[in-house]
Motif scaffolding. Structure first.
Motif, PDB file in Angstrom:
ATOM      1  N   ARG A 411       0.819  -1.303   0.041  1.00 39.47           N
ATOM      2  CA  ARG A 411      -0.104  -0.027   0.010  1.00 39.47           C
ATOM      3  C   ARG A 411       0.998   1.300   0.003  1.00 39.47           C
ATOM      4  O   ARG A 411       1.914   1.202   0.831  1.00 39.47           O
ATOM      5  N   PRO A 412       0.580   2.206  -0.951  1.00 37.63           N
ATOM      6  CA  PRO A 412       1.340   3.636  -0.934  1.00 37.63           C
ATOM      7  C   PRO A 412       1.513   4.154   0.363  1.00 37.63           C
ATOM      8  O   PRO A 412       2.579   4.574   0.765  1.00 37.63           O
ATOM      9  N   SER A 413       0.419   4.260   1.162  1.00 36.78           N
ATOM     10  CA  SER A 413       0.549   4.723   2.373  1.00 36.78           C
ATOM     11  C   SER A 413       1.174   4.066   3.367  1.00 36.78           C
ATOM     12  O   SER A 413       2.060   4.862   4.435  1.00 36.78           O
ATOM     13  N   ALA A 414       1.348   2.819   3.308  1.00 38.56           N
ATOM     14  CA  ALA A 414       1.924   2.128   4.451  1.00 38.56           C
ATOM     15  C   ALA A 414       3.752   2.250   3.918  1.00 38.56           C
ATOM     16  O   ALA A 414       4.492   2.204   4.910  1.00 38.56           O
ATOM     17  N   LEU A 415       3.894   2.258   2.772  1.00 37.90           N
ATOM     18  CA  LEU A 415       5.288   2.126   2.195  1.00 37.90           C
ATOM     19  C   LEU A 415       5.709   3.874   2.570  1.00 37.90           C
ATOM     20  O   LEU A 415       7.065   3.876   3.104  1.00 37.90           O
ATOM     21  N   GLN A 420       9.497   7.001   6.137  1.00 39.51           N
ATOM     22  CA  GLN A 420       9.466   8.047   6.989  1.00 39.51           C
ATOM     23  C   GLN A 420      10.154   7.459   8.273  1.00 39.51           C
ATOM     24  O   GLN A 420      11.171   8.092   9.036  1.00 39.51           O
ATOM     25  N   LEU A 421      10.005   6.165   8.752  1.00 36.56           N
ATOM     26  CA  LEU A 421      10.624   5.502   9.851  1.00 36.56           C
ATOM     27  C   LEU A 421      11.970   5.244   9.622  1.00 36.56           C
ATOM     28  O   LEU A 421      12.903   5.481  10.521  1.00 36.56           O
ATOM     29  N   LEU A 436      10.582   4.865  -0.991  1.00 33.94           N
ATOM     30  CA  LEU A 436       9.769   5.872  -1.513  1.00 33.94           C
ATOM     31  C   LEU A 436       9.652   5.507  -2.930  1.00 33.94           C
ATOM     32  O   LEU A 436       8.391   5.792  -3.684  1.00 33.94           O
ATOM     33  N   HIS A 437      10.415   5.014  -3.620  1.00 33.72           N
ATOM     34  CA  HIS A 437      10.408   4.698  -5.280  1.00 33.72           C
ATOM     35  C   HIS A 437       9.358   3.576  -5.028  1.00 33.72           C
ATOM     36  O   HIS A 437       8.598   3.715  -6.079  1.00 33.72           O
ATOM     37  N   LYS A 438       9.265   2.548  -4.245  1.00 31.97           N
ATOM     38  CA  LYS A 438       8.162   1.659  -4.546  1.00 31.97           C
ATOM     39  C   LYS A 438       6.828   2.176  -4.087  1.00 31.97           C
ATOM     40  O   LYS A 438       6.148   1.696  -5.007  1.00 31.97           O
ATOM     41  N   ALA A 439       6.574   3.097  -3.342  1.00 34.22           N
ATOM     42  CA  ALA A 439       5.530   3.657  -3.246  1.00 34.22           C
ATOM     43  C   ALA A 439       4.871   4.492  -4.541  1.00 34.22           C
ATOM     44  O   ALA A 439       3.825   4.453  -4.736  1.00 34.22           O
ATOM     45  N   ALA A 449       4.043  11.325  -1.195  1.00 31.67           N
ATOM     46  CA  ALA A 449       5.336  10.658  -1.307  1.00 31.67           C
ATOM     47  C   ALA A 449       6.255  11.468  -2.286  1.00 31.67           C
ATOM     48  O   ALA A 449       7.345  11.503  -2.077  1.00 31.67           O
ATOM     49  N   TRP A 450       5.778  12.242  -3.185  1.00 35.96           N
ATOM     50  CA  TRP A 450       6.480  13.154  -3.894  1.00 35.96           C
ATOM     51  C   TRP A 450       6.819  14.277  -3.037  1.00 35.96           C
ATOM     52  O   TRP A 450       8.147  14.499  -3.144  1.00 35.96           O
TER      53      TRP A 450
END
Length: 508
Positions: A411-415, A420-421, A436-439, A449-450
């Motif tokens: 999931r983009p939000s989870a990625l 961030q962690l 980030l690239h995966k998201a 993410a951008w």
């Protein structure tokens, strides 16, 4: 200088070298390569390579996309009819509006076309170059995902004049020096295995002759590889030899032999570093959960001594610095928690909950979870537990839960939360960037993410990549307040004029 002398200077100067110099000078304008078959222009803005154009019909967007089978010749002709007026929208926008290609696909094709034009300009032996300053020009950026350094690297690879490459490298007695951190270069750029090897050989500031010989390549290939790295600005030739010699550096061609035991230790260190983020605090210290306080202190002391970063002075560990740092940092994080009885009790309680959650996950994954509802419930449970761990300050355990959730369903939000962690540990910048690239692979339109990516490059002082990420946000949401302000600050221009630059090509 007369016109004839200036013309001769243009003819004799290789395009990759001219382009590299303009980048270093932060030039704004168009470098034009005028050949027999085509005139090609390379657009620079403040030393960043932004776009390319060509007079050759097959190197224009329409025929290029016909060749890539996005549309046929009839579709191209009909789309060109919309370009008759001065205020007509860009050709690419017309194709997107008519459904021939998506915006993200067009972005990729424009980038490939621009890079093709630049590389062909570099390899055109009939062309001479001239630079036209263009401080007020407005140009569409078609190299949105390539840094200027990467473009220079690609251009130098496509240049085929070996004699010119020998001339550019010059005196083989000169020293060679890395310009950027090796790990950063390998993370940020798409280098070939040969280029990566030569970069690693340049760490000790060897003489050029020793670097060529130590590359373990045919001389012509070694020279071509070093030339590409010089043009891209990754290495520099001509470092003061006396200063390098005073440091007692080892020549590339005179590496000490490494014993079997030393090679085994090096491999052990590499394996420990690679596994560091997958271990809990006890595993990081090599202990069982029943370990006594004295055993914890002894383990921490032993790791500090055995994997000290200062051991890079030993011949077989010269390149192991990042691995040793990773092991030390992971062990220190573990000791800070386990070395205090109160935080250790709290950690044990958290781990008991993690173990329980893992047992549920393992039990459900004995057979593949094919029921979408079951997969969703499993991911939701992991994400909820990760949020609880974050609130409790157990970042490492939260990382593990997020990684499990993202492995089941990306999931983009989870990625983004995982990235961030990861950024909380300065040693994990490369891991965070990959996340980030995966998201963005999962959702190319994920604005948060951008923005995180833009902040990432801002912290790394990479203005080029920060700008590209912010421009992507503006393309998705032209009124996004943070992106508009940040982009204006990054460019030194008013927000509105900067936005116009993104969407309008230069008008004659």
């Amino acid at each position: 200088m007369s016109v004839d002398e200036r013309f001769q200077d243009y003819v004799s100067r290789p395009l990759p070298e001219t382009l590299s110099e303009l980048v270093q000078d932060k030039a704004t304008g168009i470098l034009t390569a005028m050949g027999v078959e085509a005139h090609r222009g390379i657009v620079l803005v403040d030393g960043e390579i932004r776009a390319a154009r060509s007079t050759l019909e097959e190197e224009k967007l329409g025929l290029f996309l016909v060749g890539k089978q996005w549309l046929d010749e009839k579709d191209r002709a009909q789309a060109l009819l919309t370009q008759a007026t001065a205020d007509a929208p860009p050709f690419g926008e017309v194709l997107v509006a008519r459904g021939f290609i998506s915006a993200s696909e067009l972005e990729g094709e424009l980038q490939e076309l621009a890079l093709t034009i630049i590389c062909r300009a570099a390899s055109d032996s009939t062309a001479y170059t001239e630079f036209f300053e263009d401080p007020e020009g407005v140009h569409l950026d078609t190299l949105t995902h390539l840094t200027t350094t990467q473009v220079l690297l690609n251009v130098a690879r496509s240049y085929e004049d070996l004699d010119a490459k020998y001339r550019r490298l010059g005196d083989r007695g000169c020293r060679v020096q890395l310009v950027a951190d090796l790990d950063v270069s390998l993370d940020d750029l798409e280098v070939t295995p040969t280029e990566a090897f030569v970069l690693s050989r340049a760490k000790g500031r060897p003489r050029l002759q020793d670097l060529i010989q130590g590359a373990s390549l045919p001389e012509e290939k070694a020279v071509a590889t070093i030339y590409s790295l010089v043009i891209a600005g990754l290495i520099r030739i001509g470092v003061d030899g006396q200063a390098a010699e005073s440091q007692g550096e080892v020549q590339v061609g005179a590496e000490p032999e490494i014993s079997e035991n030393q090679m085994s230790e090096l491999q052990e260190i590499k394996s420990l570093a690679e596994a560091a983020r997958r271990t809990d605090h006890y595993q990081a210290l090599g202990l069982e959960r029943s370990a006594t306080d004295e055993e914890i202190i002894d383990a921490w002391t032993s790791i500090r001594q055995r994997y000290a970063v200062s051991r890079t002075s030993e011949p077989h560990l010269g390149d192991a610095g990042p691995w040793l740092e990773t092991i030390q940092d992971r062990a220190q994080d573990a000791y800070q928690v386990l070395g205090d009885p109160a935080t250790r009790r709290r950690y044990n309680s958290v781990m008991a909950g993690v173990d329980k959650a893992r047992s549920r996950v393992d039990g459900q994954l004995v057979a593949p979870v094919v029921d979408p509802a079951a997969r969703t419930a499993l991911v939701e449970a992991n994400l909820k537990r990760a949020d609880e761990l974050i609130r409790d300050g157990e970042v490492f355990s939260a990382l593990q839960m997020l990684e499990q959730a993202c492995a089941i369903e990306a999931r983009p939000s989870a990625l983004l939360k995982l990235a961030q962690l990861q950024l909380k540990n300065p040693k994990w910048d490369a891991k965070s960037l990959r996340t980030l690239h995966k998201a963005l692979e999962v959702d190319p339109d994920f604005i948060d993410a951008w923005l995180e990516l833009a902040d990432f490059w801002h912290r790394r002082n990479d203005a080029d990549r920060r700008r590209k990420a912010l421009e992507k946000v503006i393309a998705l949401d032209p009124r996004h307040p943070k992106a508009v302000v940040d982009l204006a600050g990054a460019s030194g221009k008013k927000p509105l004029s900067r936005m116009r630059n993104l969407f309008r090509s230069k008008k004659k």
